[in-house]
Design a protein around this motif. Sequence first.
Motif, PDB file in Angstrom:
ATOM      1  N   ALA A 184      33.882  21.063  41.821  1.00  0.00           N
ATOM      2  CA  ALA A 184      33.235  22.366  41.935  1.00  0.00           C
ATOM      3  C   ALA A 184      32.910  22.743  43.371  1.00  0.00           C
ATOM      4  O   ALA A 184      31.812  23.251  43.649  1.00  0.00           O
ATOM      5  N   PHE A 185      33.849  22.542  44.280  1.00  0.00           N
ATOM      6  CA  PHE A 185      33.645  22.906  45.683  1.00  0.00           C
ATOM      7  C   PHE A 185      33.250  24.369  45.812  1.00  0.00           C
ATOM      8  O   PHE A 185      32.397  24.721  46.626  1.00  0.00           O
ATOM      9  N   SER A 186      33.846  25.215  45.007  1.00  0.00           N
ATOM     10  CA  SER A 186      33.589  26.655  45.122  1.00  0.00           C
ATOM     11  C   SER A 186      32.150  27.031  44.778  1.00  0.00           C
ATOM     12  O   SER A 186      31.717  28.144  45.078  1.00  0.00           O
ATOM     13  N   ASP A 187      31.394  26.142  44.177  1.00  0.00           N
ATOM     14  CA  ASP A 187      30.003  26.408  43.817  1.00  0.00           C
ATOM     15  C   ASP A 187      29.030  26.056  44.934  1.00  0.00           C
ATOM     16  O   ASP A 187      27.821  26.247  44.785  1.00  0.00           O
ATOM     17  N   SER A 217      35.183  30.358  57.559  1.00  0.00           N
ATOM     18  CA  SER A 217      35.938  30.794  56.384  1.00  0.00           C
ATOM     19  C   SER A 217      36.122  29.603  55.457  1.00  0.00           C
ATOM     20  O   SER A 217      35.891  28.462  55.849  1.00  0.00           O
ATOM     21  N   ARG A 218      36.513  29.892  54.240  1.00  0.00           N
ATOM     22  CA  ARG A 218      36.737  28.820  53.284  1.00  0.00           C
ATOM     23  C   ARG A 218      37.970  29.119  52.450  1.00  0.00           C
ATOM     24  O   ARG A 218      38.318  30.292  52.225  1.00  0.00           O
ATOM     25  N   ASP A 219      38.612  28.064  51.992  1.00  0.00           N
ATOM     26  CA  ASP A 219      39.758  28.165  51.099  1.00  0.00           C
ATOM     27  C   ASP A 219      39.432  27.287  49.898  1.00  0.00           C
ATOM     28  O   ASP A 219      39.580  26.064  49.948  1.00  0.00           O
ATOM     29  N   ASN A 220      38.956  27.913  48.832  1.00  0.00           N
ATOM     30  CA  ASN A 220      38.511  27.144  47.674  1.00  0.00           C
ATOM     31  C   ASN A 220      39.667  26.435  46.973  1.00  0.00           C
ATOM     32  O   ASN A 220      39.471  25.392  46.345  1.00  0.00           O
ATOM     33  N   ALA A 221      40.861  26.979  47.078  1.00  0.00           N
ATOM     34  CA  ALA A 221      42.016  26.341  46.445  1.00  0.00           C
ATOM     35  C   ALA A 221      42.355  25.013  47.117  1.00  0.00           C
ATOM     36  O   ALA A 221      42.891  24.101  46.476  1.00  0.00           O
ATOM     37  N   TRP A 229      28.657  30.479  48.459  1.00  0.00           N
ATOM     38  CA  TRP A 229      29.639  30.260  47.393  1.00  0.00           C
ATOM     39  C   TRP A 229      30.386  31.552  47.068  1.00  0.00           C
ATOM     40  O   TRP A 229      31.521  31.511  46.591  1.00  0.00           O
ATOM     41  N   ARG A 230      29.759  32.694  47.393  1.00  0.00           N
ATOM     42  CA  ARG A 230      30.404  33.980  47.153  1.00  0.00           C
ATOM     43  C   ARG A 230      31.203  34.477  48.349  1.00  0.00           C
ATOM     44  O   ARG A 230      31.849  35.518  48.274  1.00  0.00           O
ATOM     45  N   GLY A 231      31.122  33.754  49.468  1.00  0.00           N
ATOM     46  CA  GLY A 231      31.874  34.161  50.649  1.00  0.00           C
ATOM     47  C   GLY A 231      31.085  34.956  51.666  1.00  0.00           C
ATOM     48  O   GLY A 231      31.659  35.418  52.658  1.00  0.00           O
ATOM     49  N   ASN A 232      29.785  35.108  51.466  1.00  0.00           N
ATOM     50  CA  ASN A 232      28.962  35.767  52.476  1.00  0.00           C
ATOM     51  C   ASN A 232      28.788  34.829  53.665  1.00  0.00           C
ATOM     52  O   ASN A 232      28.610  33.626  53.486  1.00  0.00           O
TER      53      ASN A 232
END
Length: 129
Positions: free
Chosen positions: A28-31, A70-74, A53-56
């Motif tokens: 659950a990295f995206s969380d 920046s993040r790359d959830n994939a 987690w929402r990209g803010n």
Amino acid sequence: QVQLVASGGGLAQPGGSLRLSCAASGRAFSDYAMGWFHQAPGKRREFVAAISWRGNTYYADSVKGRFTISRDNAKNMVYLQMAFLRPEDTALYSCAAAGPQAGFYSANYYQTEDEYGYWGQGTQVTVSS
């Protein structure tokens, strides 16, 4: 449980650029909110940038307009693109994870070191001519 490995540090000239990467493992990295902090010799660890987690995104005043998180959830990755580097950016840069998150958090949350429960080992950035 989240494990973090930071990389990409090195030597850069003033005005130059570097991109730091942080690889995360675990579920659950995206969380999770992700943050970058730095610590110069003899100084306290300081907030640099964070992404929710929402990209803010959130930045320390000293890096606004120069650094981009920046993040790359994939790929379970978070990045810190550093431009217009200054000698005072020299420090050990660590990535950190806070969460899991749900809902809204204040800007102060992301700047608070104690909110981050998981830390990587750090990567050294040296800005010098």
